[in-house]
Design a protein around this motif. Structure first.
Motif, PDB file in Angstrom:
ATOM      1  N   LEU A   1      26.772  67.232  96.866  1.00 49.25           N
ATOM      2  CA  LEU A   1      25.781  67.374  95.510  1.00 49.25           C
ATOM      3  C   LEU A   1      24.435  65.626  95.379  1.00 49.25           C
ATOM      4  CD1 LEU A   1      25.143  68.965  93.216  1.00 49.25           C
ATOM      5  CD2 LEU A   1      26.905  67.028  91.438  1.00 49.25           C
ATOM      6  N   ASP A   2      25.382  65.258  95.637  1.00 50.94           N
ATOM      7  CA  ASP A   2      24.528  63.823  96.085  1.00 50.94           C
ATOM      8  C   ASP A   2      23.178  63.705  96.495  1.00 50.94           C
ATOM      9  OD1 ASP A   2      24.229  60.747  94.514  1.00 50.94           O
ATOM     10  OD2 ASP A   2      24.362  59.968  96.473  1.00 50.94           O
ATOM     11  N   GLN A   3      23.487  64.474  97.413  1.00 49.04           N
ATOM     12  CA  GLN A   3      22.333  64.661  98.702  1.00 49.04           C
ATOM     13  C   GLN A   3      20.960  65.451  98.219  1.00 49.04           C
ATOM     14  OE1 GLN A   3      22.017  63.451 101.775  1.00 49.04           O
ATOM     15  NE2 GLN A   3      23.317  62.186 100.373  1.00 49.04           N
ATOM     16  N   ALA A   4      21.515  66.418  97.379  1.00 49.59           N
ATOM     17  CA  ALA A   4      20.462  67.530  96.371  1.00 49.59           C
ATOM     18  C   ALA A   4      19.983  66.871  95.382  1.00 49.59           C
ATOM     19  CB  ALA A   4      21.839  68.818  96.080  1.00 49.59           C
ATOM     20  N   ILE A   5      20.822  65.844  95.074  1.00 49.17           N
ATOM     21  CA  ILE A   5      20.162  65.417  93.643  1.00 49.17           C
ATOM     22  C   ILE A   5      19.560  63.961  94.220  1.00 49.17           C
ATOM     23  CG2 ILE A   5      20.692  62.844  92.130  1.00 49.17           C
ATOM     24  CD1 ILE A   5      23.266  64.196  92.094  1.00 49.17           C
ATOM     25  N   ARG A   6      19.454  63.839  95.595  1.00 46.25           N
ATOM     26  CA  ARG A   6      18.320  62.454  96.608  1.00 46.25           C
ATOM     27  C   ARG A   6      17.394  63.994  96.870  1.00 46.25           C
ATOM     28  NH1 ARG A   6      20.933  58.409  99.190  1.00 46.25           N
ATOM     29  NH2 ARG A   6      23.419  58.013  99.211  1.00 46.25           N
ATOM     30  N   LEU A   7      17.190  64.632  97.051  1.00 38.27           N
ATOM     31  CA  LEU A   7      16.284  65.448  97.573  1.00 38.27           C
ATOM     32  C   LEU A   7      14.822  66.101  95.885  1.00 38.27           C
ATOM     33  CD1 LEU A   7      14.422  67.204  99.927  1.00 38.27           C
ATOM     34  CD2 LEU A   7      16.844  69.354  99.437  1.00 38.27           C
TER      35      LEU A   7
ATOM     36  N   LEU B   1      13.918  62.644 103.492  1.00 35.82           N
ATOM     37  CA  LEU B   1      14.571  61.709 103.901  1.00 35.82           C
ATOM     38  C   LEU B   1      15.906  61.567 104.608  1.00 35.82           C
ATOM     39  CD1 LEU B   1      15.389  63.441 100.245  1.00 35.82           C
ATOM     40  CD2 LEU B   1      14.972  61.019 100.637  1.00 35.82           C
ATOM     41  N   GLN B   2      14.803  62.336 106.010  1.00 32.76           N
ATOM     42  CA  GLN B   2      15.730  63.155 106.997  1.00 32.76           C
ATOM     43  C   GLN B   2      17.260  63.732 106.798  1.00 32.76           C
ATOM     44  OE1 GLN B   2      15.813  58.888 109.177  1.00 32.76           O
ATOM     45  NE2 GLN B   2      15.006  59.983 110.298  1.00 32.76           N
ATOM     46  N   MET B   3      17.127  64.729 105.828  1.00 30.72           N
ATOM     47  CA  MET B   3      17.836  65.214 105.445  1.00 30.72           C
ATOM     48  C   MET B   3      18.124  66.723 106.080  1.00 30.72           C
ATOM     49  SD  MET B   3      18.693  66.518 101.580  1.00 30.72           S
ATOM     50  CE  MET B   3      18.944  64.359 101.167  1.00 30.72           C
ATOM     51  N   ARG B   4      19.065  67.172 106.919  1.00 30.42           N
ATOM     52  CA  ARG B   4      18.885  68.695 106.942  1.00 30.42           C
ATOM     53  C   ARG B   4      19.346  69.593 106.189  1.00 30.42           C
ATOM     54  NH1 ARG B   4      21.766  72.274 110.323  1.00 30.42           N
ATOM     55  NH2 ARG B   4      23.375  71.666 110.025  1.00 30.42           N
ATOM     56  N   ALA B   5      18.044  70.763 105.540  1.00 35.21           N
ATOM     57  CA  ALA B   5      18.121  71.454 104.533  1.00 35.21           C
ATOM     58  C   ALA B   5      17.598  72.535 104.763  1.00 35.21           C
ATOM     59  CB  ALA B   5      17.031  70.899 103.087  1.00 35.21           C
TER      60      ALA B   5
ATOM     61  N   GLY C   1       7.365  72.297  99.441  1.00 35.01           N
ATOM     62  CA  GLY C   1       7.619  70.905  99.223  1.00 35.01           C
ATOM     63  C   GLY C   1       8.876  70.076  99.160  1.00 35.01           C
ATOM     64  N   LEU C   2      10.057  70.999  99.117  1.00 34.82           N
ATOM     65  CA  LEU C   2      11.478  70.790  99.691  1.00 34.82           C
ATOM     66  C   LEU C   2      11.203  70.685 100.986  1.00 34.82           C
ATOM     67  CD1 LEU C   2      13.319  73.106  96.662  1.00 34.82           C
ATOM     68  CD2 LEU C   2      13.178  70.849  96.788  1.00 34.82           C
ATOM     69  N   ASP C   3      10.679  71.071 101.452  1.00 32.01           N
ATOM     70  CA  ASP C   3      11.248  71.420 103.039  1.00 32.01           C
ATOM     71  C   ASP C   3      10.459  69.587 103.538  1.00 32.01           C
ATOM     72  OD1 ASP C   3      12.216  73.433 104.298  1.00 32.01           O
ATOM     73  OD2 ASP C   3      10.481  74.275 104.661  1.00 32.01           O
ATOM     74  N   HIS C   4       9.730  69.053 102.883  1.00 30.99           N
ATOM     75  CA  HIS C   4       8.241  68.296 103.084  1.00 30.99           C
ATOM     76  C   HIS C   4       9.706  67.038 102.850  1.00 30.99           C
ATOM     77  CE1 HIS C   4       5.032  65.165 103.864  1.00 30.99           C
ATOM     78  NE2 HIS C   4       5.597  64.832 102.148  1.00 30.99           N
ATOM     79  N   ALA C   5      10.059  66.996 101.492  1.00 32.05           N
ATOM     80  CA  ALA C   5      11.365  65.866 101.336  1.00 32.05           C
ATOM     81  C   ALA C   5      12.363  66.054 101.665  1.00 32.05           C
ATOM     82  CB  ALA C   5      11.348  66.486  99.134  1.00 32.05           C
ATOM     83  N   ALA C   6      12.654  66.478 102.255  1.00 32.55           N
ATOM     84  CA  ALA C   6      13.484  66.686 103.375  1.00 32.55           C
ATOM     85  C   ALA C   6      13.990  66.331 104.528  1.00 32.55           C
ATOM     86  CB  ALA C   6      14.849  68.139 104.179  1.00 32.55           C
ATOM     87  N   THR C   7      12.068  66.522 104.864  1.00 30.90           N
ATOM     88  CA  THR C   7      12.181  65.438 106.069  1.00 30.90           C
ATOM     89  C   THR C   7      11.510  64.099 105.969  1.00 30.90           C
ATOM     90  OG1 THR C   7      10.698  67.594 106.913  1.00 30.90           O
ATOM     91  CG2 THR C   7      10.257  65.528 108.225  1.00 30.90           C
TER      92      THR C   7
ATOM     93  N   MET D   1      24.974  60.977 102.538  1.00 32.65           N
ATOM     94  CA  MET D   1      26.061  61.016 103.717  1.00 32.65           C
ATOM     95  C   MET D   1      26.595  59.638 104.406  1.00 32.65           C
ATOM     96  SD  MET D   1      27.206  63.910 103.134  1.00 32.65           S
ATOM     97  CE  MET D   1      28.380  64.777 104.446  1.00 32.65           C
ATOM     98  N   ASN D   2      26.885  60.646 105.987  1.00 35.71           N
ATOM     99  CA  ASN D   2      27.447  58.877 107.177  1.00 35.71           C
ATOM    100  C   ASN D   2      28.083  57.979 105.917  1.00 35.71           C
ATOM    101  OD1 ASN D   2      25.817  60.288 108.684  1.00 35.71           O
ATOM    102  ND2 ASN D   2      23.840  59.554 107.891  1.00 35.71           N
ATOM    103  N   GLY D   3      28.769  58.799 104.836  1.00 36.94           N
ATOM    104  CA  GLY D   3      29.772  57.566 104.095  1.00 36.94           C
ATOM    105  C   GLY D   3      28.949  56.807 103.436  1.00 36.94           C
ATOM    106  N   ALA D   4      27.465  57.054 103.198  1.00 41.81           N
ATOM    107  CA  ALA D   4      26.441  56.177 102.588  1.00 41.81           C
ATOM    108  C   ALA D   4      27.261  55.983 100.966  1.00 41.81           C
ATOM    109  CB  ALA D   4      25.558  56.418 102.401  1.00 41.81           C
TER     110      ALA D   4
END
Ligand SMILES: [Zn+2]
Length: 427
Positions: free
Chosen positions: A406-412, A358-362, A350-356, A1-4
């Motif tokens: 979807l790319d965010q889900a892939i990163r997570l 990556l600084q991703m809100r999930a 584990g997913l919460d931790h991965a999101a943190t 996101m953020n245009g990345a």
């Protein structure tokens, strides 16, 4: 996101999804019939793409596809990422397929980064998840674990009228082995099952979040041919005291169940109660008739088994109350049930931790619809799900998922998988 820019995996996912849409277009939308040409095409396409990444392909007796990127230690239980490739008729391109390509995208990222996991990573592509084709709950993933009820092989496909066994055989698979309960994968060899899927409701759109972590999958029960029975009469001639009006009886049922639903929400329980079809007999109904029969369906869902039991018990109380008041009776007819599925608290953490990381809100979201993941969770395999933001629901041509989401889900998922693989306290 953020245009990345998209990850290489995200680019691959988008490319495969485009190819799928093009090959299985059936305007409006796409059609990929279970054990039909669209599903076959999709399985062949993802198999080719996975082989290009160095994965080894294997197919089980039911036609489920296992794409394995081998790890250093073949004795460790594998991480399995899975979903389905069939669709409803004139459905959307992303329901199911998004999860499969997310799995391939994680493989692509690992390969591109030169990372070899300790354990095998398997993308499991199931068969026949959409119950519109065979009236069954996840026969593909059930067969993958050797759990498919033998009766299920006699279920008939809604468009062809031919049995599941017949269609398996026609596609080159082995329903006799499925019947013997030969599994495609040993449940004890799965360390974690993870499914990525588009959200089929509006929660992530409303929350402004690209990805959500699923807390549980609702179970439910459904009556597909229920009836409220009264007595037909002339609207002018029949006085109120003498009526057995099926419409008023049904209306009382609807109102009483909604009061129960209010009470559940008040106590902070999630449930849904739906009358999806209501019908009168066209040979009997009319503008001057008191209706003697009203047919309906009732679908009740919750992630909490106790809540399903409570609604069912209340339903029978309501029948007695309304019957006494209105002089009507209720017939429920055949009942279909499916069990709720709990997601692994450890994998959610584990997913919460991965999101943190990556600084991703999930945010955490429930799943009201059923998924293959329910089969794995039900078999005692620690299971997790990620939802991807999607507008306009699913099972329609207007599904709208952004590849960037979807790319965010892939990163997570990639971060979860690598953290998992590196963690010494995993099984
Ligand atoms: Zn699906």
């Amino acid at each position: 996101m953020n245009g990345a820019a998209l990850t290489a995996g995200g680019e691959l996912a988008g490319r495969i999804l485009d190819a799928l849409a093009e090959a299985t277009t059936d305007a409006p939308g796409v059609t990929r019939v279970a054990y039909g040409p669209g599903e076959r095409f999709a399985h062949n396409l993802v198999r080719e793409e996975a082989q290009k990444l160095g994965a080894v392909a294997r197919v089980d007796a039911a036609g489920n596809l296992y794409l394995t990127l081998s790890g250093h230690d073949p004795n460790l239980p594998a991480i399995v990422i899975g979903s389905h490739l069939d669709s409803v008729a004139h459905g959307g391109n992303f329901d199911g397929a998004a999860g499969v390509v997310a799995g391939l995208a994680v493989m692509a990222e690992l390969v591109a980064q030169g990372v070899r996991l300790q354990r095998d990573l398997i993308v499991l592509v199931t068969r026949a998840e959409e119950a519109v084709w065979f009236p069954l709950s996840y026969p593909g993933s059930q067969a993958a674990l050797g759990l498919l009820d033998t009766q299920a092989l006699e279920a008939r496909r809604s468009d062809s009228g031919r049995t599941l066994a017949d269609h398996m055989r026609e596609e080159g698979f082995d329903p006799d082995a499925v019947q013997r309960g030969v599994p495609g994968i040993d449940a004890n060899r799965i360390a974690a099952f993870v499914e990525v899927h588009i959200e089929q409701g509006p929660r992530l759109v409303a929350a402004g979040a690209p990805v959500g972590i699923v807390t549980g999958i609702a179970g439910g029960f459904r009556y597909v041919d229920a009836k409220c029975l009264g007595a037909y009469a002339h609207s002018g001639a029949e006085p109120r005291f003498a009526r057995h009006d099926a419409v008023l009886g049904f209306a009382d049922l609807v109102a009483a169940l909604e009061i129960e639903w209010d009470a559940l929400e008040h106590e902070r329980h999630e449930a849904t109660i739906t009358f999806g079809r209501v019908q009168s007999d066209p040979t009997q109904h009319g503008g001057s008739r008191v209706l003697g029969e009203l047919g309906f369906t009732l679908d009740v869902r919750s992630a909490e088994a106790a809540i399903l039991d409570r609604v069912e018990a209340r339903l029978h109380e309501i029948f007695a109350e309304v019957g006494a008041r209105r002089g009507v009776t209720f017939e429920l007819g055949p009942r279909f049930t499916w069990e709720p599925a709990t997601m692994s608290p450890a994998w959610i953490a584990g997913l919460d931790h991965a999101a943190t990381e990556l600084q991703m809100r999930a945010p955490h979201v429930p799943s009201g619809a059923g998924h293959d993941a329910a089969t794995f969770a039900g078999a005692g395999i620690p299971t997790a799900m990620l939802f991807v933001r999607n507008e306009n629901g699913s099972h329609n041509p207007y599904e709208a998922m952004e590849i960037a989401d979807l790319d965010q889900a892939i990163r997570l998922l990639l971060r979860f998988v690598t953290d998992f693989d590196n963690s010494p306290d995993q099984p």
